[in-house]
Structures are given as C-alpha cells and as structure tokens.
Write a protein that holds these residues in place. Sequence first.
Motif, PDB file in Angstrom:
ATOM      1  N   GLU A 250      -7.560  15.081  47.512  1.00 17.10           N
ATOM      2  CA  GLU A 250      -9.042  15.092  47.606  1.00 17.10           C
ATOM      3  C   GLU A 250     -10.052  14.156  47.421  1.00 17.10           C
ATOM      4  O   GLU A 250     -10.024  12.974  47.822  1.00 17.10           O
ATOM      5  N   ALA A 251      -9.300  13.479  46.313  1.00 19.93           N
ATOM      6  CA  ALA A 251     -10.075  12.119  45.657  1.00 19.93           C
ATOM      7  C   ALA A 251      -9.596  11.016  46.249  1.00 19.93           C
ATOM      8  O   ALA A 251      -9.338   8.867  46.777  1.00 19.93           O
ATOM      9  N   GLN A 252      -7.135  11.008  46.608  1.00 23.24           N
ATOM     10  CA  GLN A 252      -7.144  10.259  47.464  1.00 23.24           C
ATOM     11  C   GLN A 252      -7.680   9.528  48.947  1.00 23.24           C
ATOM     12  O   GLN A 252      -7.831   9.269  49.361  1.00 23.24           O
ATOM     13  N   ALA A 253      -7.662  10.662  48.760  1.00 17.75           N
ATOM     14  CA  ALA A 253      -8.627  10.836  50.493  1.00 17.75           C
ATOM     15  C   ALA A 253      -9.590   9.939  50.691  1.00 17.75           C
ATOM     16  O   ALA A 253      -9.679   9.253  51.985  1.00 17.75           O
ATOM     17  N   LEU A 254     -10.747  10.489  49.699  1.00 14.41           N
ATOM     18  CA  LEU A 254     -11.378   9.503  49.642  1.00 14.41           C
ATOM     19  C   LEU A 254     -11.523   7.839  49.644  1.00 14.41           C
ATOM     20  O   LEU A 254     -12.623   7.581  50.087  1.00 14.41           O
TER      21      LEU A 254
END
Length: 339
Positions: free
Chosen positions: A111-115
């Motif tokens: 999810e952080a990589q997506a941000l």
Amino acid sequence: MPVASDQTFPFPLLIGDIGGTNARFALLVDAYAEPRQLPPIKTGDFETIEEAMQKSILDKTSVRPRSAILAVAGPIQGDEIPLTNAGWVIRPKDMLASLGLDDVLVINDFEAQALAVAAPADEDIVQIGGGSVLPRSSRVVLGPGTGLGVAGLVFAQNTWIPVPGEGGHVDIGPSSERDFQIWPFLEPIEGRMAREQILCGRGIMNLYRAVCAADGIDPVHADQAEVTTAALAGADPAAVETLSLFCTYLGRVAGDMALIFMARGGVFLAGGISQKILSALMQPEFRTAFEDKAPHSALMRTVPTFAVIHPMAALSGLAAFAQRPGDFGVATEGRRWRS
C-alpha cells in the motif's frame, strides 16, 4: 481497540517500512521537512519491533517522535499483526505504551509502495517497453523480494486511493511446453503453487532447482544471489534460463494485475530484486509475456510498465501521505491506535 479518526498526525513523525528481512525508517520533523533517513535494521537481529526501534532509533536521536506510520508485510487484522515472512508480531498497543507514542497507523507494505507511484519523479523510474501513461488512471505496483507484494492505486473523486491485498498468494500455473516440464519439480506450499513460490528471492531458488531437475543436472548455486549473478553474467545455462523464466512469469502476473485494475496509468515493479535484474527485465521476455493477453493484447501494448529505482520508495510514499494526507484516501479504521 483500534479507532478511526481524521487523517492528520502529530509531528515529529516516524515512518517505517517493515519487510520480511529489513526494516527501514525515517523521521519527519514537520509537514514540510525532507525525511531524515535512518540506518536500516535487520528484523532477525531483534526479538521485537519495540526493541529494534528503541535501541536503533530512539536511543540514538534527540528527536522524540509523537506518532508513527508503519507499512508492514502482512495482512492487518486486530491488535496483533504477524509479519508474513519474519518473526515479528506488530502490537501497536505495546508501541504506544513502551515507546511513548501518541498515535500509530499500520498499513500494508505495498500500500505504501502504491502511494509512491501516484506521482513518481522521472529519475525514480525506468520504463520497460512501450505504452504511455493515461493520467489519473488506475495503477498497479508489484515487487518480488522476501515475498511477492501487490497493490493497486485507484483515482476517484480527486483522490488517490491505495488498494492493498495479498495478490502474491494467488495461484499460478504452467502455460508453455517448458513450463509443464519444470512444474512437477517446483516446491508447492501446502499442496498449491502460489505466485510467491516462484516470484521472490526463495522462489528464484525454487525455480532454479526445478530447471536443474527437469534437465537431470545437479544445482551448483547455493542461493538466489549466486543464481542471478551467474545469469546476468551468462555464466551458467541453468541460471540463465531460470532468470529468463522468472522474467516471463513476472510479466504474466504483471499483465494479470494490469487487467484486473485496468491499469492504464502503468504497472510499476518495485523492490530490490527488480532493480538488480533490470537488465534482464529489459529483454523481450518480460514485456512479451505482459502483452500476451488475448483477446486484449492490443490493449496491453498501450499499458506502460516501469521499474522503480528509488532506493526507499515505500518511505517516500509514507512521507507523501503523512505530509499531504488530503491527497490520498488511506483507510484508517481498524488500523489506527491512539494512547
């Protein structure tokens, strides 16, 4: 119990990317400062995350963080969050009590990589093959590392909304004649062949041993670093084929995820393995497999693919959210704890 709340967090703020092997942290003094990166931590060197943070961070800085936003490799359910590929169990209540924090948010690591891919800088990505980004369109990020992380990023109501999941654990099957020769020798997990059994560090070794077994030869490499090094040097045919197949299978999975999310904004390969094997990913196998999605191959040719080469992409995504929370629709209910 975790509570839902507004999207703002008190500074100073500690951000962390907690993977199966390494934990990486940075400090944000305020909403405008550049993140102050801290030395990475080996998860195996400490019994708990509280011990790791106290000894490696809090004991060595005069900045006292009031809150923490952590991205962890595993599903988040309740007050105890076990990591999928490491021994730590994240207990936010314990972090509040023992580390003097007021506020803790825990999200999925990809999810952080997506941000981080909502607005990546040109110098932080390398395009693989053709296609072009359709602005404000869905994106996908996936990356082989200790495991295989997958997440989506959807743009709706002028907001980037990350969509976490466990896409690395979806089944994968043989397709080509060579696949059917190799598949009987792959090691499954509890009787099934999940993507993560092939598309991660240990998966490279699983695939390499299967290639050797299918050809009736003895493996000569002891770990995935040896296999990828030999493959990139062209020094060993079994290693070369292993890496070629790895890129092919990663292309298939990346294409599957692009179709699921209709990712006209691009598919982004994150993580250290993608960076290390970038020259192999630039060869035809990855992109050919990505586009081979009849009856939608013409559509797939328009979808761009990128390798993320930012060394701390997840931390950059967390920093962007912490400093500009209104730009992102990050769900906090059931994942945020306050003292």
